[in-house]
Design a protein around this motif. Structure first.
Motif, mmCIF file in Angstrom:
data_model
loop_
_atom_site.group_PDB
_atom_site.id
_atom_site.type_symbol
_atom_site.label_atom_id
_atom_site.label_comp_id
_atom_site.label_asym_id
_atom_site.label_seq_id
_atom_site.Cartn_x
_atom_site.Cartn_y
_atom_site.Cartn_z
ATOM 1 N N LEU A 198 -9.460 -13.159 -68.237
ATOM 2 C CA LEU A 198 -9.178 -11.631 -68.810
ATOM 3 C C LEU A 198 -9.584 -10.673 -67.911
ATOM 4 C CD1 LEU A 198 -10.817 -11.746 -72.009
ATOM 5 C CD2 LEU A 198 -7.837 -11.933 -71.512
ATOM 6 N N GLU B 14 -9.549 -4.794 -69.685
ATOM 7 C CA GLU B 14 -9.463 -5.924 -71.170
ATOM 8 C C GLU B 14 -10.818 -6.168 -71.204
ATOM 9 O OE1 GLU B 14 -7.101 -5.064 -73.085
ATOM 10 O OE2 GLU B 14 -8.338 -6.618 -74.513
ATOM 11 N N LYS B 15 -11.300 -6.895 -70.165
ATOM 12 C CA LYS B 15 -12.866 -7.517 -70.583
ATOM 13 C C LYS B 15 -13.922 -6.347 -71.029
ATOM 14 C CE LYS B 15 -15.680 -11.206 -69.675
ATOM 15 N NZ LYS B 15 -14.995 -12.816 -70.298
ATOM 16 N N LYS C 128 -13.088 -3.318 -71.844
ATOM 17 C CA LYS C 128 -12.610 -3.025 -73.035
ATOM 18 C C LYS C 128 -13.572 -3.499 -75.261
ATOM 19 C CE LYS C 128 -8.918 -1.580 -75.725
ATOM 20 N NZ LYS C 128 -7.077 -1.499 -76.402
ATOM 21 N N ARG C 129 -12.759 -5.061 -74.012
ATOM 22 C CA ARG C 129 -13.380 -5.818 -75.239
ATOM 23 C C ARG C 129 -14.955 -5.884 -75.422
ATOM 24 N NH1 ARG C 129 -9.537 -12.089 -75.744
ATOM 25 N NH2 ARG C 129 -7.717 -10.160 -75.865
#
Length: 715
Positions: free
Chosen positions: A138, A142-143, A145-146
């Motif tokens: 990822l 994005e990492k 954010k997750r």
């Protein structure tokens, strides 16, 4: 639940022997001569239930002992039979223990279950977020954010778990306190009894605890008591099946050995205002017998006739009973729902009132006509307002209003009525009816033919704005007939009958209201084709029948039973074949009527459906709550103020003149703002001669186009 008793037809040899022995000794209310009582001494009060003197002799004591033995035996048998039902003492004891346990358990389990569900959901959310975060390959943003989502889900899971544990702890604490109280109520008397009296005290304390539990459980889950069948509804405000059988026997509806069959249990309504039950009469018993015995049934129940409502079920012999705890429809009337709506579509059902169950009664008046009647002050005008105010809030509906008693009931509607008569003038009524017959009905018939139909429908109205409904109100027809000569009266009757017959399919709704709708008030040829009936309080059953139809009063639908205190209440029959129902119409006071009609005026002004010539376009604009509308109204007034040689409003005015007119009207606007409000074409922006010079101005037609485009008013 009914209480089982010993059938009267079951022989009891021992009892018969005792009764036969007593019959030999007692054959009159006088005291009998015995060995101990040599002289008859009569009961001076003449009250045979009093214990005669002879029973206090040795022979009397022996007889009483024998009778007591039989009564004790029968009481024991009844007690044994009682134990098999829900009124048995074992069942009472079990219910008492169960209710005590439920009290100890409390309602905290709901909070615990809710908190557990939140924990499960939070954990599921965390697992989902973690699974999404743990994916490889990822991108960094994005990492991250997750990861934030996962940490937030984890925090939510921790919080939910804390709430769950707190709820569990609180539930355990509360249950422990209640359990301690319940145990102490048993253990303390038990210990005290044993300490003070010994084993006997323990037995007494145990019996007292069991008695207390039995008392707690003496009411069934339905709230019934063992002795409920011995009292009237008016004394207990509770209806039971055994009471029903006794009531219908006392009212002579069923025989002494007959019973009614309950299809539903006797239940309290959701609003807590009445008891209801559906039952079948014994085979062969006509339903009319129960309906006509309404007074007797009410007397047997111990309530007023107005509290009892009986209605036929879905087949012969089936009856729906409702017994109100208190006299219905005597409090303040329900606020009318039209106060909370902006507009109405009269093609749909409209609210007319509230029935006994507190449910709103709505009626579709399409292809219908109505007759409202009752004594003066019963509430006919208020009931008619339910239809008229709804029609007023539909800007497409034309109103034709006629008041034969020359009252003020329809005066507030004058501004929006297409035609009206408030003077009770038969010539004016004739003019209105002739207009409907010669103008409205031919136009509507042509519209229906154009759409390939024999009647006008809501679907047509959705496609063609020319298709609309109309309402004709004729209040106190008898007053018009009394004021007209024979020829005019006959013509009025002929036109009204034709309008009712042919206008229904063409969207014309006719409503007649009168104090007593007999042949003199409303001709029978017209009365018989008016489908919706509302009988307010009447002075006689015959007057009630003239409104609802012959035989309804005898069937239990008698408007004479309505009390004077129940204003606005009547027996309402919604169209052909509908079962009459006691209904209270919505009531709108004068201020509320003015408020609704003010809203109706604005709707019709905006839609351009106000009566022709009643208001100018500028007045219609001022009725719209908008600054732009007020500016456009002032512009139209300026054009009207500059009249040409042909005495017609000016078709063009300079911008400076219009700006000055706006300032004078209290709606100042700059030349640039005026140009943005009334957008002209390039040709219209050209200069024109004005008082010896050429200036820029505005054509009146462009202002009218702006009014039409922005507010939908005008042509």
């Amino acid at each position: 639940m009914s209480i089982e008793t010993t059938p009267a037809s079951t022989p009891d040899p021992e009892w018969e022997r005792l009764v036969a022995g007593l019959a030999d000794k007692v054959d009159s209310p006088l005291l009998q001569k015995t060995a101990d009582t040599p002289v008859n001494r009569p009961d001076l009060l003449g009250d045979t239930p009093l214990t005669p003197e002879w029973v206090r002799t040795s022979a009397g004591w022996r007889t009483r002992a024998a009778v007591g033995k039989v009564n004790s035996t029968r009481a024991f048998r009844r007690w044994v039979r009682r134990q098999g039902g829900e009124h048995g003492h074992g069942a009472q004891l079990f219910r008492g223990m169960r209710r005590t346990f439920l009290w100890v358990q409390g309602t905290e389990g709901v909070q615990v279950a809710t908190a557990r569900r939140e924990v499960q959901q939070a954990q599921a959310d965390y697992k989902t977020a973690k699974w999404g975060h743990d994916k490889r390959l990822l991108p960094g943003p994005e990492k991250n954010k997750r990861r934030v989502v996962m940490e937030k889900a984890f925090a939510g899971s921790v919080t939910a778990m804390g709430k769950y544990k707190s709820a569990q702890k609180d539930a355990r604490t509360r249950r422990a306190i209640r359990g301690t109280l319940a145990a102490a109520a048993v253990a303390v008397p038990e210990g005290a009894g044993i300490y003070l009296i010994g084993g006997t005290g323990g037995v007494i304390a145990t019996g007292s605890a069991l008695l207390a539990l039995a008392l707690i459980g003496r009411r069934t889950m339905g709230g019934e008591l063992y002795d409920d069948h011995d009292v009237k509804f008016g004394d207990t405000l509770k209806l039971t099946d055994s009471m029903l059988n006794k009531v219908y026997r006392d009212a002579k509806v069923i025989g002494g050995d007959e019973v009614v069959e309950l299809l539903t249990p006797c239940t309290l309504t959701a609003d807590g205002k009445a008891w209801e039950v559906t039952l079948d009469l014994p085979s062969g018993t006509p339903l009319k017998k129960a309906l006509t015995a309404k007074t007797g049934v009410a007397s047997a129940l111990g309530v007023k006739v107005q509290q009892l409502h009986q209605a036929p079920g879905d087949r012969e012999g089936r009856l729906q009973m409702r017994v109100s705890l208190h006299l219905p429809f005597t409090g303040k009337p329900t606020p009318g729902p039209l106060l909370a709506v902006d507009c109405v579509n009269l093609w749909l059902a409209i609210p007319m009132g509230v029935n006994l169950r507190g449910q709103g009664v709505s009626t579709s008046w399409v292809e219908r006509s109505g007759l409202f009647g009752g004594e003066p002050g019963a509430g006919k005008s208020a009931a008619a307002n339910d239809l008229l105010l709804a029609a007023a809030l539909d800007p497409t509906v034309a109103l034709y209003l006629c008041d034969g008693k020359a009252g003020a009931d329809i005066t507030p509607f004058e501004q929006i009525a297409a035609m009206y008569d408030t003077d009770g003038d038969p010539e004016r009524l004739l003019e209105i009816l002739e207009h409907i017959w010669t103008v409205e009905i031919p136009r509507r018939r042509a519209l229906a033919k154009e759409h390939g139909s024999r009647k006008l429908t809501a679907e047509m109205a959705g496609k063609d704005p020319r298709v609309n409904l109309a309402v004709l109100l004729v209040d106190e027809w008898s007053s018009y007939g009394a004021a007209a000569d024979r020829k005019v009266r006959e013509e009025l009757e002929r036109l009204l009958r034709l309008i009712v017959q042919q206008g229904r399919a063409l969207g014309i709704i006719t409503l007649c209201a009168t104090q007593k709708p007999d042949a003199d008030s409303v001709p029978s040829g017209i009365r018989d084709i008016l489908s919706i009936r509302w009988a307010m309080r009447c002075l006689t059953p015959q007057a009630s029948d003239t409104i609802l139809g012959q035989g309804y009063a005898a069937a239990g639908h008698n408007a004479q039973d309505i009390l004077k205190s129940q204003r606005g209440v009547g027996i309402y029959m919604d169209g052909e074949g509908a079962e009459p129902e006691l209904t209270r119409g919505y009531y709108y006071d004068d201020d509320e009527v003015d408020l609704i009609l003010g809203r109706a005026y604005e709707l019709r002004a905006k839609a351009g459906t106000l009566p022709a010539g009643s208001v100018s376009l500028s007045e219609q604009l001022r009725a719209v709550d908008d600054d732009g509308a007020r500016v456009l109204a002032a512009l139209l007034d300026a054009f009207d103020a500059h009249v040409g040689d042909d005495e017609m409003p000016s078709e063009w005015l300079p911008g400076a003149v219009l700006v000055d007119a706006l300032v004078a009207a209290g709606t100042p606007l700059s030349a640039d703002s005026l140009g943005r409000l009334v957008v002209r074409t390039d040709d219209e922006k050209g200069k024109r001669p004005w008082q010896g010079s050429r200036v820029v101005g505005y054509p009146r037609s462009r202002v009218l186009i702006t009014v039409r485009d922005r507010f939908g008013l005008g042509e």
